[in-house]
Design an enzyme around this catalytic site. Structure first.
Site, PDB file in Angstrom:
ATOM      1  N   LYS A 137       0.943  -1.191  -0.089  1.00  0.00           N
ATOM      2  CA  LYS A 137      -0.049   0.016   0.109  1.00  0.00           C
ATOM      3  C   LYS A 137       0.961   1.203   0.087  1.00  0.00           C
ATOM      4  O   LYS A 137       1.770   1.366   1.010  1.00  0.00           O
ATOM      5  CB  LYS A 137      -0.822  -0.079   1.270  1.00  0.00           C
ATOM      6  CG  LYS A 137      -1.986  -1.014   1.362  1.00  0.00           C
ATOM      7  CD  LYS A 137      -3.030  -0.533   0.329  1.00  0.00           C
ATOM      8  CE  LYS A 137      -4.210  -1.891   0.545  1.00  0.00           C
ATOM      9  NZ  LYS A 137      -5.322  -1.393  -0.297  1.00  0.00           N
ATOM     10  N   LYS A 241     -13.219  -7.226  -6.699  1.00  0.00           N
ATOM     11  CA  LYS A 241     -13.441  -7.736  -5.371  1.00  0.00           C
ATOM     12  C   LYS A 241     -14.817  -8.404  -5.617  1.00  0.00           C
ATOM     13  O   LYS A 241     -15.881  -7.730  -5.263  1.00  0.00           O
ATOM     14  CB  LYS A 241     -13.395  -6.565  -4.454  1.00  0.00           C
ATOM     15  CG  LYS A 241     -12.136  -6.063  -4.053  1.00  0.00           C
ATOM     16  CD  LYS A 241     -12.223  -4.851  -3.046  1.00  0.00           C
ATOM     17  CE  LYS A 241     -10.846  -4.431  -2.499  1.00  0.00           C
ATOM     18  NZ  LYS A 241      -9.902  -3.989  -3.800  1.00  0.00           N
TER      19      LYS A 241
HETATM   20 MG    MG Z   1      -6.855  -1.702  -4.262  1.00  0.00          MG
END
Ligand code: MG
Length: 331
Positions: A137, A241
């Site tokens: 991240k 997702k």
């Molecule tokens: Mg992402």
């Protein structure tokens, strides 16, 4: 077909807060739905919204569940609006009759590295465990600091390993340009959501101007969004997702019909939602890239976390009937 319908809510603290460009994330809330058909077959599904990511809210999902009531026709379940992607995923899951996954398919899994300098500390153990795909991240700290860390991280990777970067839409155009320029000819598999989803022309421009592959994530929360970007000729990766995108069977049909370059990724759903996604991924070719299901053990409770997923996912990673166990535990 008429079903008996029921739902329960859950709230689980994350064992460690997850840092993203949206800020820290501390607990996972969602709903478990139960459908029983006319011949007594029972199925469970998970509603795991991520409102800060662009899905419906938990309250919105709960309201629909209240409206569905204790008895519902299959047509009414089909008619749940498209923007309620998490609810539609769960209803699809609960109506599907899961059989055994009879496959020897094994899919590589990407390991999630924590944001910031601690990624350097976390990497060796993941390499030792056999992971070769990593996700880090970024957009959490200052660009200059993180670019130095990028060099340090890449220096630790063996030649066969690849790093995914995820900015969660946290950069502006010039910051994104600096990063993407730096990633050229490095072992970076792709850069995820460099700028916010609203910056559509910038996303297309970055994909055209820099050689590194760019992936859309927040831009394609639901399947309809992915279809729209595909229609615009998006040349990169679609991070899907499935727990947010809508019914799994619609995702499967879209991939089979149009062959998009897809990464399947976790929305930090529980073992229940994950079981359906892994079953789908192992039963047919949906993706050629490592699964984004690396964070295993996020709740610190086996019943909710399910089985540990290592560097290769196969049928043994799918818990048998996690719905029944989870349902009983909830009040
Ligand atoms: Mg992402």
């Amino acid at each position: 077909m008429v079903y008996r319908f029921a739902y329960k809510t859950y709230r689980l603290p994350l064992r460690a807060p997850l840092l993203t460009a949206h800020g820290p994330w501390l607990e996972r809330e969602g709903l478990i739905v139960r459908l029983e058909d006319e011949v007594g077959r029972v199925g469970f599904g998970e509603i795991a919204p991520l409102p800060w990511f662009g899905t419906e809210t938990l309250a919105g999902a709960e309201e629909i569940c209240r409206k569905i009531g204790a008895k519902v026709a299959g047509e009414a379940l089909d008619a749940v609006p498209e923007h309620l992607g998490c609810v539609r995923f769960a209803l699809g899951q609960a109506r599907e009759l899961p059989g055994k996954v009879a496959t020897t398919t094994r899919l590589p899994v990407a390991a999630l590295l924590p944001a910031g300098r601690v990624a350097l500390k976390a990497l060796p153990a993941k390499l030792e465990a056999g992971f070769l795909a990593f996700k880090w991240k970024v957009g959490v700290g200052a660009v200059d600091d993180e670019l130095v860390l990028l060099d340090d991280l890449l220096a630790l990777l063996p030649a066969s390993a690849r790093l995914r970067l995820d900015a969660n839409g946290g950069w502006n155009r010039s910051e994104a340009g600096r990063w993407l320029g730096r990633c050229a000819d490095r072992p970076v598999e792709f850069v995820e959501q460099p700028v916010a989803p609203a910056e559509e022309d910038t996303l297309l421009g970055l994909a055209r101007d820099y050689p590194v592959t760019i992936a859309l994530d927040e831009s394609v929360v639901r399947l309809a969004g992915a279809r729209r970007w595909q229609g615009r000729g998006w040349p990169g990766v679609f991070v899907i997702k499935p727990a947010l995108a809508g019914p799994l069977d619609e995702l499967v049909k879209w991939v089979a019909a149009t062959k998009p370059d897809v990464v399947l990724s976790s929305a930090i759903e529980t073992a229940l939602g994950r079981a359906a996604i892994l079953r789908a991924a192992l039963s047919q070719p949906l993706t050629k890239r490592a699964l984004g299901f690396g964070p295993g053990g996020v709740f610190g409770d086996r019943r909710w976390d399910g089985l540990v997923i290592g560097p290769l996912a196969d049928a043994s990673c799918i818990a048998t009937n996690p719905g029944e166990e989870i349902w009983k535990e909830l009040t």
